[in-house]
Design a protein around this motif. Structure first.
Motif, short mmCIF file in Angstrom:
data_model
loop_
_atom_site.label_atom_id
_atom_site.label_comp_id
_atom_site.label_asym_id
_atom_site.label_seq_id
_atom_site.Cartn_x
_atom_site.Cartn_y
_atom_site.Cartn_z
N GLY A 9 0.78 -1.23 0.00
CA GLY A 9 0.00 0.00 0.00
C GLY A 9 0.80 1.28 0.00
N SER A 10 1.95 1.27 0.66
CA SER A 10 2.72 2.50 0.79
C SER A 10 3.49 2.77 -0.51
CB SER A 10 3.70 2.36 1.96
OG SER A 10 4.70 3.32 1.87
N THR A 11 3.55 4.05 -0.91
CA THR A 11 4.21 4.38 -2.18
C THR A 11 5.37 5.36 -2.00
OG1 THR A 11 2.61 6.16 -2.48
CG2 THR A 11 2.11 4.07 -3.58
N ARG A 12 5.62 5.81 -0.80
CA ARG A 12 6.60 6.90 -0.66
C ARG A 12 8.04 6.38 -0.82
NH1 ARG A 12 9.25 7.69 4.21
NH2 ARG A 12 8.91 5.91 5.58
N PRO A 13 8.96 7.26 -1.27
CA PRO A 13 10.37 6.86 -1.37
C PRO A 13 10.88 6.43 0.00
CG PRO A 13 10.02 9.03 -2.35
CD PRO A 13 8.74 8.66 -1.65
N ARG A 15 10.10 3.82 1.66
CA ARG A 15 9.03 3.16 2.43
C ARG A 15 9.51 1.87 3.12
NH1 ARG A 15 5.90 0.89 -3.00
NH2 ARG A 15 7.80 0.03 -3.88
N ASN A 16 9.07 1.67 4.35
CA ASN A 16 9.33 0.41 5.06
C ASN A 16 8.47 -0.71 4.49
OD1 ASN A 16 11.31 1.05 7.01
ND2 ASN A 16 9.79 1.96 8.36
N GLY A 17 7.38 -0.35 3.86
CA GLY A 17 6.42 -1.34 3.38
C GLY A 17 6.99 -2.33 2.39
N GLU A 18 7.98 -1.91 1.64
CA GLU A 18 8.53 -2.80 0.61
C GLU A 18 9.17 -4.04 1.24
OE1 GLU A 18 10.34 -0.67 -2.57
OE2 GLU A 18 11.50 -2.42 -3.20
N GLU A 84 0.58 2.68 9.13
CA GLU A 84 -0.39 3.55 9.80
C GLU A 84 0.06 4.99 9.63
OE1 GLU A 84 -2.20 2.45 13.60
OE2 GLU A 84 -1.59 4.42 14.34
N TYR A 85 -0.79 5.80 9.01
CA TYR A 85 -0.54 7.24 8.87
C TYR A 85 -1.68 7.95 9.60
CZ TYR A 85 2.63 6.59 4.77
OH TYR A 85 3.64 6.25 3.90
N ASN A 86 -1.34 8.71 10.60
CA ASN A 86 -2.36 9.48 11.34
C ASN A 86 -3.58 8.65 11.71
OD1 ASN A 86 -0.83 11.90 11.26
ND2 ASN A 86 -1.39 12.14 9.11
N HIS A 87 -3.27 7.50 12.30
CA HIS A 87 -4.28 6.55 12.81
C HIS A 87 -5.18 5.97 11.74
CE1 HIS A 87 -3.92 7.65 17.34
NE2 HIS A 87 -2.75 7.66 16.73
N SER A 113 0.09 -5.13 9.10
CA SER A 113 0.23 -3.69 9.35
C SER A 113 1.48 -3.42 10.17
CB SER A 113 -1.01 -3.18 10.09
OG SER A 113 -1.17 -3.88 11.31
N TYR A 114 1.91 -2.17 10.10
CA TYR A 114 3.08 -1.78 10.88
C TYR A 114 2.94 -0.32 11.30
CZ TYR A 114 4.33 -0.40 6.13
OH TYR A 114 4.30 0.13 4.86
N GLY A 115 3.53 -0.03 12.45
CA GLY A 115 3.45 1.32 13.01
C GLY A 115 3.89 1.25 14.45
N SER A 116 3.80 2.38 15.15
CA SER A 116 4.28 2.37 16.54
C SER A 116 3.39 1.51 17.42
CB SER A 116 4.38 3.79 17.08
OG SER A 116 3.16 4.44 16.94
N ALA A 117 2.12 1.38 17.05
CA ALA A 117 1.22 0.48 17.79
C ALA A 117 0.81 -0.69 16.89
CB ALA A 117 0.00 1.26 18.27
C1 LIG Z 1 2.20 10.94 7.34
C2 LIG Z 1 2.61 9.96 8.40
C3 LIG Z 1 1.81 9.78 9.49
C4 LIG Z 1 2.14 8.82 10.45
N1 LIG Z 1 1.29 8.59 11.47
C5 LIG Z 1 1.49 7.54 12.27
C6 LIG Z 1 0.51 7.17 13.23
O1 LIG Z 1 -0.53 7.78 13.38
N2 LIG Z 1 0.75 6.08 13.98
C7 LIG Z 1 1.88 5.34 13.84
O2 LIG Z 1 2.02 4.33 14.51
N3 LIG Z 1 2.84 5.68 12.96
C8 LIG Z 1 2.67 6.75 12.17
N4 LIG Z 1 3.61 7.10 11.24
C9 LIG Z 1 4.84 6.29 11.18
C10 LIG Z 1 4.71 5.23 10.09
O3 LIG Z 1 3.88 4.17 10.50
C11 LIG Z 1 6.08 4.72 9.69
O4 LIG Z 1 6.84 5.82 9.24
C12 LIG Z 1 6.00 3.69 8.61
O5 LIG Z 1 7.28 3.24 8.30
C13 LIG Z 1 5.34 4.26 7.38
O6 LIG Z 1 5.23 3.28 6.37
P1 LIG Z 1 6.09 3.38 5.03
O7 LIG Z 1 7.53 3.57 5.46
O8 LIG Z 1 5.90 2.06 4.34
O9 LIG Z 1 5.57 4.53 4.25
C14 LIG Z 1 3.33 8.05 10.31
C15 LIG Z 1 4.16 8.30 9.20
C16 LIG Z 1 3.80 9.20 8.24
C17 LIG Z 1 4.68 9.39 7.03
#
Ligand SMILES: Cc1cc2nc3c(=O)[nH]c(=O)nc-3n(C[C@H](O)[C@H](O)[C@H](O)COP(=O)(O)O)c2cc1C
Length: 186
Positions: A9-13, A15-18, A84-87, A113-117
């Motif tokens: 799903g993630s497309t940014r340069p 990205r951890n998603g890859e 997870e971006y902004n919940h 999924s991945y993120g801080s939570a």
């Molecule tokens: C716009 C933005 C918003 C984010 N918001 C959250 C968030 O709400 N909760 C969280 O756990 N991580 C958040 N993060 C951290 C991302 O989960 C983390 O950077 C992750 O590696 C993003 O995925 P990607 O690298 O594949 O794009 C956010 C990152 C970005 C870029």
């Protein structure tokens, strides 16, 4: 055997998603009960939804929509790999989902999924979206922690126990994906 798309799903340069999607694809490929393909939505260069008619009407007009629909249509089930971006999930994935309708209907889905939570809030949102698209989303999910599964929050090093969660989720996706084939054949 059913065909399962692992959708990155993630497309940014940077990205951890890859790395996450490749890990899913590599472990899934060891199974013999389904066929798996990696689908990177970045490859489709989708703009923000620009179809004049709602996708549920099935009247796609743009070449990028037709290409995206042709890629998704043959699959029986999906594994969405979401940050997870902004919940919530990332806009790129939501936009790519919104582009189509019938191609998702009466199929199964699971989430990594991945993120801080662990990205759990993104998945809770996606589950609501799946309901509207008539996608059966399975209970088991893989929740990766930015702190515990990524060195310096960037180098993916999943803890060993996630492999079991991944296979449990795939068991459920394959079971429901297989069952729903009969609904689509009716
Ligand atoms: C716009 C933005 C918003 C984010 N918001 C959250 C968030 O709400 N909760 C969280 O756990 N991580 C958040 N993060 C951290 C991302 O989960 C983390 O950077 C992750 O590696 C993003 O995925 P990607 O690298 O594949 O794009 C956010 C990152 C970005 C870029």
């Amino acid at each position: 055997m059913i065909n399962v798309a692992i959708i990155l799903g993630s497309t940014r340069p940077g990205r951890n998603g890859e790395a996450v999607a490749k890990w899913v694809y590599e472990l899934a490929g060891r199974r013999s009960d389904a066929k798996f393909e990696l689908v990177d939505i970045r490859d489709f260069n989708l703009p923000l939804l620009d179809e004049p008619v709602p996708p549920s009407m099935g009247r796609y007009s743009k070449e990028h929509t037709k290409a995206w629909a042709a890629r998704i249509a043959p699959f029986d089930a999906f594994v969405f790999v979401t940050p997870e971006y902004n919940h919530g999930t990332c806009g790129a994935l939501k936009n790519a989902i919104d582009f189509l309708y019938a191609e998702w209907n009466n199929k199964a889905a699971g989430f990594v999924s991945y993120g801080s939570a662990g990205g759990v809030r993104a998945v809770e949102q996606l589950r609501l979206v799946m309901g509207e698209l008539q996608v059966a989303d399975v209970r088991a999910q893989v929740m990766l922690s930015l702190r515990d599964d990524f060195e310096n929050y960037s180098k993916f090093k999943p803890q060993a126990h996630h492999e079991k969660s991944l296979n449990t989720m795939l068991d459920q996706v394959i079971a429901w994906g297989t069952a729903l084939k009969t609904v689509r054949q009716k």
